[in-house]
Write an enzyme that holds these catalytic residues in place. Structure first.
Site, PDB file in Angstrom:
ATOM      1  N   ASP A  51       5.803   2.361   6.665  1.00  9.26           N
ATOM      2  CA  ASP A  51       4.545   1.623   6.535  1.00  9.26           C
ATOM      3  C   ASP A  51       3.644   2.379   5.551  1.00  9.26           C
ATOM      4  O   ASP A  51       2.966   3.320   5.938  1.00  9.26           O
ATOM      5  CB  ASP A  51       3.892   1.517   7.916  1.00  9.26           C
ATOM      6  CG  ASP A  51       2.574   0.760   7.911  1.00  9.26           C
ATOM      7  OD1 ASP A  51       2.231   0.159   6.881  1.00  9.26           O
ATOM      8  OD2 ASP A  51       1.884   0.782   8.951  1.00  9.26           O
ATOM      9  N   ASP A  61       3.962  -5.909   3.635  1.00  7.02           N
ATOM     10  CA  ASP A  61       3.646  -4.809   4.544  1.00  7.02           C
ATOM     11  C   ASP A  61       4.631  -4.847   5.707  1.00  7.02           C
ATOM     12  O   ASP A  61       5.357  -5.830   5.883  1.00  7.02           O
ATOM     13  CB  ASP A  61       2.211  -4.940   5.062  1.00  7.02           C
ATOM     14  CG  ASP A  61       1.577  -3.596   5.406  1.00  7.02           C
ATOM     15  OD1 ASP A  61       2.336  -2.637   5.695  1.00  7.02           O
ATOM     16  OD2 ASP A  61       0.334  -3.497   5.399  1.00  7.02           O
ATOM     17  N   GLU A  90      -5.218   1.798   2.536  1.00  8.51           N
ATOM     18  CA  GLU A  90      -5.106   0.587   3.353  1.00  8.51           C
ATOM     19  C   GLU A  90      -5.313   0.895   4.827  1.00  8.51           C
ATOM     20  O   GLU A  90      -5.940   0.122   5.560  1.00  8.51           O
ATOM     21  CB  GLU A  90      -3.732  -0.053   3.138  1.00  8.51           C
ATOM     22  CG  GLU A  90      -3.579  -1.445   3.765  1.00  8.51           C
ATOM     23  CD  GLU A  90      -3.017  -1.418   5.195  1.00  8.51           C
ATOM     24  OE1 GLU A  90      -2.955  -2.488   5.824  1.00  8.51           O
ATOM     25  OE2 GLU A  90      -2.646  -0.322   5.682  1.00  8.51           O
ATOM     26  N   GLU A  91      -4.794   2.039   5.264  1.00 13.49           N
ATOM     27  CA  GLU A  91      -4.808   2.367   6.687  1.00 13.49           C
ATOM     28  C   GLU A  91      -6.190   2.741   7.213  1.00 13.49           C
ATOM     29  O   GLU A  91      -6.364   2.936   8.412  1.00 13.49           O
ATOM     30  CB  GLU A  91      -3.824   3.511   6.977  1.00 13.49           C
ATOM     31  CG  GLU A  91      -2.365   3.194   6.684  1.00 13.49           C
ATOM     32  CD  GLU A  91      -1.754   2.209   7.672  1.00 13.49           C
ATOM     33  OE1 GLU A  91      -2.490   1.725   8.566  1.00 13.49           O
ATOM     34  OE2 GLU A  91      -0.553   1.927   7.555  1.00 13.49           O
ATOM     35  N   HIS A 104       3.544   3.795  12.861  1.00  8.60           N
ATOM     36  CA  HIS A 104       2.591   4.906  12.800  1.00  8.60           C
ATOM     37  C   HIS A 104       3.077   6.118  13.605  1.00  8.60           C
ATOM     38  O   HIS A 104       2.277   6.858  14.171  1.00  8.60           O
ATOM     39  CB  HIS A 104       1.198   4.470  13.284  1.00  8.60           C
ATOM     40  CG  HIS A 104       0.515   3.532  12.345  1.00  8.60           C
ATOM     41  ND1 HIS A 104      -0.834   3.253  12.433  1.00  8.60           N
ATOM     42  CD2 HIS A 104       0.969   2.803  11.293  1.00  8.60           C
ATOM     43  CE1 HIS A 104      -1.169   2.392  11.478  1.00  8.60           C
ATOM     44  NE2 HIS A 104      -0.080   2.108  10.774  1.00  8.60           N
ATOM     45  N   HIS A 159       0.819  -1.215   0.000  1.00  8.36           N
ATOM     46  CA  HIS A 159       0.000   0.000   0.000  1.00  8.36           C
ATOM     47  C   HIS A 159       0.852   1.264   0.000  1.00  8.36           C
ATOM     48  O   HIS A 159       1.909   1.326   0.622  1.00  8.36           O
ATOM     49  CB  HIS A 159      -1.013  -0.009   1.139  1.00  8.36           C
ATOM     50  CG  HIS A 159      -0.470   0.115   2.533  1.00  8.36           C
ATOM     51  ND1 HIS A 159      -0.263   1.327   3.147  1.00  8.36           N
ATOM     52  CD2 HIS A 159      -0.127  -0.825   3.444  1.00  8.36           C
ATOM     53  CE1 HIS A 159       0.172   1.137   4.378  1.00  8.36           C
ATOM     54  NE2 HIS A 159       0.281  -0.159   4.583  1.00  8.36           N
TER      55      HIS A 159
END
Length: 356
Positions: free
Chosen positions: A178, A233, A210-211, A320, A62
């Site tokens: 990410d 990922d 995606e998130e 994140h 992603h």
């Protein structure tokens, strides 16, 4: 891959606002594939045909990163914001961010009280993101608007990538690993397959959103016919000393071969083939069971009549946040195993749930 990683993480692309990333990837994989397109949601779908008959395979990563979006501009010029993806309020205070406007990119800071006021505050309190604000140096609301800030302007962490420690560690710290690290893996594999012989058809899908619920992958999966899929990922390791950590996955110990997460129970035939390839070729790996995350692999596996799907995970610390950490040896192990999987496919390859 270091330069590729630096370039990709420098791009501004939070959930739903991945245009700079979609465009860069489209333009840079065009010469490596036979066909490339960008769908209505922003997914980049690139197809490369092998020189021998064989199965159709999808590999996916992603493009989006967690971020924020402008919700309100106060009369003071300070900016209220909403989250795009899973940000932890504990990570927000005094961090640099980058706001994308039609006039260009702005640097801002998520504000906090001065340490000198701490004794008048509740030191244990974690303020909700809706109580926080971004300071871009504007003197008032009009000043912020003159800088280009609008309701809906997308926001990411300010770009940064450095060696953690120094180059001897082989570890990198920065934002957006990410899953720009996964995008780097896919692009590197396409580069290494440029003149290689392989069987079947390979489709690389770089997904959006995606998130916020695997949305891009859900749309992209219905546009392809596939016999097998591998998602790439990052995954959160558990090798630090917090009491919730169980030391089942560690940075620097190789690629993670997914067993299960909340979105996917990996197809046994795909998982076993990845393990066999890693063992035979002495690629470092670790088995991953982590119900705390999901990946595009979950969406791919549920497409149409079902696609046998596995996941390779790049171990990561501090996910994140603006200071995610990955190890280059893990990144290379992930790339090497994905490439070996593609090259191992033959005209007879199949991934059946029940072997006759």
């Amino acid at each position: 891959m270091q330069k590729l990683l630096e370039t990709l993480t420098d791009l501004h692309g939070p959930c739903g606002h991945e245009q700079p990333v979609s465009k860069w990837i489209r333009d840079n994989v065009t010469s490596l594939v036979d066909e490339v397109s960008v769908d209505a949601l922003g997914n980049v779908i690139a197809t490369k045909n092998g020189n021998q008959p064989g199965p159709s395979m999808v590999m996916t990563a992603h493009m989006d990163e967690v971020g924020f979006i402008v919700k309100k501009i106060e009369s003071s010029g300070l900016i209220r914001f909403e989250k795009l993806g899973g940000n932890d309020d504990r990570n927000l205070l005094t961090q640099k961010v980058q706001i994308r406007t039609k006039k260009g990119l702005l640097i801002g800071v998520i504000g906090s009280i001065s340490a000198h006021f701490a004794k008048f505050d509740d030191a244990s309190r974690v303020r909700n993101h809706r109580q926080l604000y971004i300071d871009v140096g504007a003197k008032n609301k009009q000043d912020a608007m003159d800088l280009g800030v609008e309701i809906g302007s997308p926001i990411t962490w300010a770009p940064s990538i450095d060696y953690l420690g120094n180059e001897a560690t082989g570890r990198f710290v920065g934002k957006g690993f990410d899953d720009r690290a996964g995008c780097a893996v896919l692009i590197q594999v396409l580069q290494e397959l440029d003149q290689a012989d392989f069987c079947g058809k390979l489709t690389a899908i770089f997904t959006v959103q995606e998130e916020v619920g695997l949305r891009g992958a859900q749309v992209a999966a219905h546009q392809v016919e596939a016999d097998v899929a591998i998602a790439i990922d990052t995954t959160a390791v558990s090798d630090t000393p917090e009491e919730t950590m169980d030391d089942t996955l560690a940075i620097g110990e190789g690629t993670g071969i997914k067993v299960m997460d909340f979105s996917l129970i990996s197809h046994p035939a795909v998982k076993d083939h990845l393990v066999d390839l890693a063992t035979t070729n002495k690629i470092t790996y670790q088995m991953e069971i982590f119900p705390g995350i999901g990946t595009d692999g979950g969406a791919m596996s549920l497409s149409k009549q079902g696609i046998p799907t596995g996941v390779l995970s790049i171990p990561s610390r501090y996910a994140h946040s603006p200071v995610e950490v990955i190890d280059m040896t893990d990144l290379l192990a992930t790339k090497d195993l994905l490439k070996l999987f593609i090259l191992s496919l033959t005209e007879e390859s199949s991934f059946l749930f029940i072997e006759d």
